[in-house]
Design a protein around this motif. Sequence first.
Motif, PDB file in Angstrom:
ATOM      1  N   UNK A 413      14.692  -2.850  12.374  1.00 54.05           N
ATOM      2  CA  UNK A 413      13.520  -2.191  13.142  1.00 54.05           C
ATOM      3  C   UNK A 413      12.385  -1.736  12.488  1.00 54.05           C
ATOM      4  N   UNK A 414      12.122  -2.037  11.336  1.00 56.05           N
ATOM      5  CA  UNK A 414      11.204  -1.611  10.187  1.00 56.05           C
ATOM      6  C   UNK A 414      10.044  -2.664  10.285  1.00 56.05           C
ATOM      7  N   UNK A 415       8.582  -1.973  10.246  1.00 56.85           N
ATOM      8  CA  UNK A 415       7.589  -2.915  10.014  1.00 56.85           C
ATOM      9  C   UNK A 415       6.859  -2.245   8.985  1.00 56.85           C
ATOM     10  N   UNK A 416       6.065  -3.223   8.027  1.00 57.60           N
ATOM     11  CA  UNK A 416       5.581  -2.850   6.995  1.00 57.60           C
ATOM     12  C   UNK A 416       3.902  -3.233   7.308  1.00 57.60           C
ATOM     13  N   UNK A 417       2.903  -2.713   7.131  1.00 54.11           N
ATOM     14  CA  UNK A 417       1.363  -2.998   7.302  1.00 54.11           C
ATOM     15  C   UNK A 417       1.110  -3.833   6.031  1.00 54.11           C
ATOM     16  N   UNK A 418       1.510  -3.288   5.012  1.00 53.97           N
ATOM     17  CA  UNK A 418       1.066  -3.980   3.569  1.00 53.97           C
ATOM     18  C   UNK A 418       2.001  -3.896   2.728  1.00 53.97           C
ATOM     19  N   UNK A 419       1.709  -4.496   1.296  1.00 53.52           N
ATOM     20  CA  UNK A 419       2.801  -4.002   0.152  1.00 53.52           C
ATOM     21  C   UNK A 419       1.551  -3.032  -0.743  1.00 53.52           C
ATOM     22  N   UNK A 420       0.634  -2.517  -0.087  1.00 53.52           N
ATOM     23  CA  UNK A 420      -0.292  -1.529  -0.898  1.00 53.52           C
ATOM     24  C   UNK A 420      -0.455  -0.215  -0.080  1.00 53.52           C
ATOM     25  N   UNK A 421      -1.355   0.487  -0.633  1.00 55.53           N
ATOM     26  CA  UNK A 421      -1.851   1.866  -0.141  1.00 55.53           C
ATOM     27  C   UNK A 421      -2.499   1.851   1.247  1.00 55.53           C
ATOM     28  N   UNK A 422      -2.116   3.054   1.784  1.00 56.42           N
ATOM     29  CA  UNK A 422      -2.916   3.140   3.067  1.00 56.42           C
ATOM     30  C   UNK A 422      -3.785   4.462   3.209  1.00 56.42           C
TER      31      UNK A 422
END
Length: 459
Positions: A413-422
């Motif tokens: 159930x985990x989402x990630x927006x990117x592999x970088x900073x936000x």
Amino acid sequence: MKKFFILLGLCAFGTVSALAQQAKYVFYFIGDGMGLNQVNVTELYLASLEGRIGIEHLEFADFPYSTFATSYASNTDVTDSAAAGTALATGHKTKSGMLGMTADSVAVNSIAYWAKQSGKKVGICTNVIIDDATPAAFYAHQTNRGHYHPIGMQMAESGYDYFAGSDFRRPVENGVDLHTVCADHGYTWAYGYDEARAKWQSAEKLIMVQRKDRPRDIPYTIDRTEQDLTMSQIVETGINMLMKNNKNGFFFMVEGGAIDHACHGRDAMTTIKDVIDFNESIKLAIDFYKKHPKETLIVVTADHETGGIVPGNGPYHLNLDLLQHQTCSTDAVTEKLNNLKRNRMRKTWDDIKAVLSESYGLFTKVKLSESEENTLHEAYEAAFEGDAKEENWYSTNSALAAKARDLLNRKAGISWASGSHSGGYVPVFTIGVGAEKYHGRLNNIDIPEITAKIAGYRK
């Protein structure tokens, strides 16, 4: 005349009260990349292990005062660790990539320097390289965070009392060895926890890094062996060093740098394990606070958020307990797969399934649909017949390991927006002397200013 003496008495009382409120001992914890959701996901995961909905509390998240802070740099909405570290260290915004300098390249001193000038002992430590951006912001002044050797020279010249972490990124340049330079500046080198325990009492100043027979970089918590340094060992040794022959107090910055690395790799379980390890080290500061409650301040914050992690990916439920079946980082899975690939006689799909089962629990403890297995099989063919890879800021992984990681994250159930900073808000948790002064929405440059004022540091 009577009014005069009353006013004089009130002034004297106010002065004594102000002095009494000064923090003699300051712990400054920075979870690199640890946004609000890194904390939340970890607490949700811990509760899931108990078979319940809700959170299992991390000790630092239960501090009596909590708020949040912005993290933008002077030139970008989304900061890097150098600019964010500089803000948290000096109270000045700067451009991404710059250390200990304003945006117009003027060197500025950090709260660690202010503490040292005020007669305090100073410790700077991390579980990544000791010349990485966040720790370096507390002792170096460079226009580029990649100037590793000059940064190491400035570390040696700082005069701070204790450093710990992984060894220098670039220890030798133009024939100059930073290990020798540090020794010439009065630092004793300790390779591993046992050696540090044997040396800290006699050392004037100490640098603790990994044992010489271990990998130079401290592994992720999930990959760690008993021979590797832990955050708790780093903090314990630091407290011993900073309290030795010291009546004036200390400033101790502790960075959980591996959290950021795991988030760049979009590796949920590895991130969670390092947040837990970070919390374990903070427990030592809490124990210290309980012994010195009227003299201690603990601040826990972050330089920025990394990855844009979110607990939820569509359905109104999570399966975070599935993450417990991951036994090593995606980097370590890549190494296992690469070893298989080197042995051309052992690269069957059954061999691969065994690795993915051992590493992520897939196929055995985490059931897969036929389409999910087909997706992994396609990634297997691309990785073994070709050379499909996934790169992030700190590592290059097998595309198959990455695909398996993503599959486990999605099923949990985990989402990630990117592999970088936000540019997300970062948390601020405080306890102890002056902890109530961190309130309302903060800018990251406010945090060192408030801390220095509570501690009475001279700039």
